[in-house]
Design a protein around this motif. Structure first.
Motif, PDB file in Angstrom:
ATOM      1  N   MET A  18      24.165  23.834 -15.161  1.00 61.06           N
ATOM      2  CA  MET A  18      25.578  24.007 -15.527  1.00 61.06           C
ATOM      3  C   MET A  18      25.837  25.440 -16.012  1.00 61.06           C
ATOM      4  O   MET A  18      26.851  26.043 -15.638  1.00 61.06           O
ATOM      5  CB  MET A  18      25.994  22.999 -16.609  1.00 61.06           C
ATOM      6  N   ASN A  19      24.938  25.984 -16.810  1.00 61.53           N
ATOM      7  CA  ASN A  19      25.091  27.368 -17.253  1.00 61.53           C
ATOM      8  C   ASN A  19      25.114  28.317 -16.057  1.00 61.53           C
ATOM      9  O   ASN A  19      25.945  29.232 -15.986  1.00 61.53           O
ATOM     10  CB  ASN A  19      23.968  27.776 -18.208  1.00 61.53           C
ATOM     11  N   ASP A  20      24.183  28.112 -15.134  1.00 60.57           N
ATOM     12  CA  ASP A  20      24.123  28.958 -13.943  1.00 60.57           C
ATOM     13  C   ASP A  20      25.401  28.841 -13.104  1.00 60.57           C
ATOM     14  O   ASP A  20      25.960  29.845 -12.653  1.00 60.57           O
ATOM     15  CB  ASP A  20      22.907  28.593 -13.082  1.00 60.57           C
ATOM     16  N   MET A  21      25.863  27.618 -12.918  1.00 57.71           N
ATOM     17  CA  MET A  21      27.061  27.415 -12.095  1.00 57.71           C
ATOM     18  C   MET A  21      28.302  27.977 -12.785  1.00 57.71           C
ATOM     19  O   MET A  21      29.191  28.546 -12.121  1.00 57.71           O
ATOM     20  CB  MET A  21      27.266  25.930 -11.777  1.00 57.71           C
ATOM     21  N   GLN A  22      28.375  27.860 -14.113  1.00 59.14           N
ATOM     22  CA  GLN A  22      29.519  28.415 -14.841  1.00 59.14           C
ATOM     23  C   GLN A  22      29.528  29.937 -14.744  1.00 59.14           C
ATOM     24  O   GLN A  22      30.603  30.547 -14.648  1.00 59.14           O
ATOM     25  CB  GLN A  22      29.504  27.948 -16.298  1.00 59.14           C
ATOM     26  N   LEU A  23      28.359  30.545 -14.743  1.00 63.80           N
ATOM     27  CA  LEU A  23      28.284  31.991 -14.567  1.00 63.80           C
ATOM     28  C   LEU A  23      28.839  32.387 -13.200  1.00 63.80           C
ATOM     29  O   LEU A  23      29.673  33.292 -13.090  1.00 63.80           O
ATOM     30  CB  LEU A  23      26.837  32.478 -14.713  1.00 63.80           C
ATOM     31  N   VAL A  24      28.387  31.707 -12.149  1.00 63.48           N
ATOM     32  CA  VAL A  24      28.873  32.008 -10.799  1.00 63.48           C
ATOM     33  C   VAL A  24      30.379  31.786 -10.721  1.00 63.48           C
ATOM     34  O   VAL A  24      31.126  32.632 -10.199  1.00 63.48           O
ATOM     35  CB  VAL A  24      28.130  31.158  -9.736  1.00 63.48           C
ATOM     36  N   LYS A  25      30.838  30.667 -11.237  1.00 59.09           N
ATOM     37  CA  LYS A  25      32.267  30.356 -11.201  1.00 59.09           C
ATOM     38  C   LYS A  25      33.079  31.411 -11.959  1.00 59.09           C
ATOM     39  O   LYS A  25      34.133  31.849 -11.499  1.00 59.09           O
ATOM     40  CB  LYS A  25      32.514  28.966 -11.794  1.00 59.09           C
TER      41      LYS A  25
END
Length: 178
Positions: free
Chosen positions: A20-27
């Protein structure tokens, strides 16, 4: 001895949190229209997943668990690892590797005065049919000569061999063979 016995639910919770942290960064990068940075972040996520898969495929489940969960636990440094393609090794005693890395990581934790975002890097490869791990440290340590003496003692058993190859003001390079 393991730091913690992870239940499946705890492990999934930590893994999901990381994803989730990784995806929030990309988003977030995409929302800021930073397409190139978002692509680099996504590439980093993919590389990390591939490396974890390679680690799991070495046939050493205890060591794989230790390395994958290391940064979920409280330590004074971060652990990064990379596994070469096409490692063909003889059977390695997983318990010996786990004990070695637990002792090594504990030594580093004890020789760092304060957490300051330091990293230990482990690169896995093959050398003469054995698992070879190149370990690199770059950061502040106290009692460095005592640390090196203790590391060299860890490298004495028959099932583990290796050497400290380079020492600098803040860096240590060693090779360990299982």
């Amino acid at each position: 001895m393991k730091e913690k016995d992870w239940t499946v639910i705890e492990a999934l919770r930590h893994a999901r949190h990381d994803w989730m942290n990784d995806m929030q960064l990309v988003k977030g990068l995409l929302a800021l229209n930073k397409i190139d940075e978002a692509a680099r972040a996504a590439d980093h996520i993919i590389v990390k997943a591939v490396q974890e898969s390679k680690l799991c495929n070495l046939g050493m489940p205890g060591m794989a668990e230790m390395f994958i969960t290391f940064n979920w636990e409280k330590h004074k440094f971060f652990l990064e690892f990379e596994i070469e393609d096409e490692i063909i090794i003889e059977k390695v005693d997983d318990e010996v590797a786990v004990r070695f890395f637990q002792a090594l990581f504990s030594l580093f934790d004890r020789h760092i005065s304060d957490y300051s975002g330091q990293y230990l890097y482990a690169g896995f490869g093959e050398k003469d049919g054995r698992l070879m791990v190149r370990i690199e440290w770059d950061g502040e340590l106290f009692g460095k000569s005592l640390l090196i003496e203790r590391i060299e003692k860890l490298l004495q058993p028959d099932s583990v061999s290796g050497r400290v190859m380079k020492l600098g003001d803040q860096d240590i390079l060693m090779e360990v063979n299982f």
